[in-house]
Design an enzyme around this catalytic site. Structure first.
Site, short mmCIF file in Angstrom:
data_model
loop_
_atom_site.label_atom_id
_atom_site.label_comp_id
_atom_site.label_asym_id
_atom_site.label_seq_id
_atom_site.Cartn_x
_atom_site.Cartn_y
_atom_site.Cartn_z
N ARG A 1 0.83 -1.22 0.00
CA ARG A 1 0.00 0.00 0.00
C ARG A 1 0.85 1.26 0.00
O ARG A 1 0.38 2.33 -0.40
CB ARG A 1 -1.00 -0.04 1.15
CG ARG A 1 -2.24 -0.86 0.77
CD ARG A 1 -3.05 -1.28 1.95
NE ARG A 1 -2.40 -2.39 2.63
CZ ARG A 1 -2.59 -2.72 3.88
NH1 ARG A 1 -3.40 -2.01 4.64
NH2 ARG A 1 -1.97 -3.76 4.40
N GLU B 1 2.66 -6.05 13.44
CA GLU B 1 1.61 -6.13 14.47
C GLU B 1 1.04 -7.55 14.49
O GLU B 1 0.61 -8.05 15.51
CB GLU B 1 0.51 -5.11 14.15
CG GLU B 1 -0.49 -4.91 15.27
CD GLU B 1 -1.69 -4.06 14.84
OE1 GLU B 1 -1.71 -3.61 13.68
OE2 GLU B 1 -2.58 -3.86 15.65
P1 AMP Z 1 3.95 -1.89 11.62
O1 AMP Z 1 5.22 -2.48 11.11
O2 AMP Z 1 3.45 -2.60 12.85
O3 AMP Z 1 4.03 -0.40 11.79
O4 AMP Z 1 2.84 -2.20 10.54
C1 AMP Z 1 2.67 -1.38 9.44
C2 AMP Z 1 2.31 -2.14 8.20
O5 AMP Z 1 1.33 -3.15 8.44
C3 AMP Z 1 1.72 -1.23 7.19
O6 AMP Z 1 2.24 -1.58 5.91
C4 AMP Z 1 0.24 -1.45 7.26
O7 AMP Z 1 -0.32 -1.45 5.99
C5 AMP Z 1 0.07 -2.80 7.94
N1 AMP Z 1 -0.83 -2.77 9.10
C6 AMP Z 1 -0.48 -3.00 10.38
N2 AMP Z 1 -1.53 -2.93 11.20
C7 AMP Z 1 -2.59 -2.62 10.44
C8 AMP Z 1 -3.99 -2.36 10.71
N3 AMP Z 1 -4.48 -2.44 11.95
N4 AMP Z 1 -4.77 -2.04 9.67
C9 AMP Z 1 -4.27 -1.97 8.42
N5 AMP Z 1 -2.99 -2.20 8.09
C10 AMP Z 1 -2.15 -2.52 9.08
#
Ligand code: AMP
Length: 173
Positions: free
Chosen positions: A61, A98
């Site tokens: 994305r 996450e």
């Molecule tokens: P992080 O590495 O935990 O900051 O996760 C960020 C990445 O995971 C991004 O590329 C987001 O598109 C995706 N992502 C993580 N959590 C979510 C969520 N709750 N909703 C949508 N996309 C998420």
């Protein structure tokens, strides 16, 4: 920003892709040209203000928002891709998500030493993905000049993983 068109378009999907995750679905924003354009314009303005000489988009994305920003600024677009997708010589960084772990890669010649790279993704959660992108940029000798996200999940504390870098998020939940 109070008149951000995307604000009312983001759809919460509970328990996707795993139980307990509230997924922020951005597809309705992409289907609303004025809202999509506004998000790209705001991220582009911040990238420009931070002196971006390249836009790094995080798969997948981050590509959707990063490409129009790079074209708006007239600077190179660089892909940070998931494991095994890039064809040429590459460097690799692993990170915790996450909901799981992942690996991101960049071509060895994607950035020049000293080049200012602005990193774009749709959403900042724990910051693990963005921190891995920083490591890729810095291993190539690039300089991270800022981050642009449409959404920040503030309660997950992603900013703590990105201390010292300018972070611009259009919406916080
Ligand atoms: P992080 O590495 O935990 O900051 O996760 C960020 C990445 O995971 C991004 O590329 C987001 O598109 C995706 N992502 C993580 N959590 C979510 C969520 N709750 N909703 C949508 N996309 C998420």
């Amino acid at each position: 920003m109070s008149d951000l068109l995307a604000r009312d378009l983001i759809r919460d999907v509970p328990d996707f892709p795993k139980p307990g995750i509230l997924f922020k679905d951005i597809t309705p924003v992409l289907e609303h040209p004025a809202a999509f354009q506004q998000v790209c314009d705001l991220i582009a303005a911040d990238a420009k203000a931070n002196g971006a000489e390249a836009i790094v988009g995080i798969e997948s994305r981050g590509f959707i928002f990063g490409v129009p920003v790079a074209l708006e600024l007239g600077v190179p677009f660089v892909m940070a891709r998931k494991l095994g997708k890039l064809p040429y010589d590459r460097i690799t960084e692993e990170y915790a998500l996450e909901y799981g772990t992942n690996t991101v890669e960049m071509h060895v010649d994607a950035l020049k030493p000293g080049q200012k790279a602005y990193i774009v993704d749709d959403l900042l959660a724990t910051g693990g993905t963005a921190a891995a992108a920083v490591r890729l940029v810095e291993r190539l000798g690039g300089v991270v000049c800022g981050f642009g996200f449409m959404i920040e999940l503030g309660f997950l504390g992603g900013r703590e993983n990105l201390l010292g870098y300018p972070i611009h998020a259009l919406l916080e939940f």
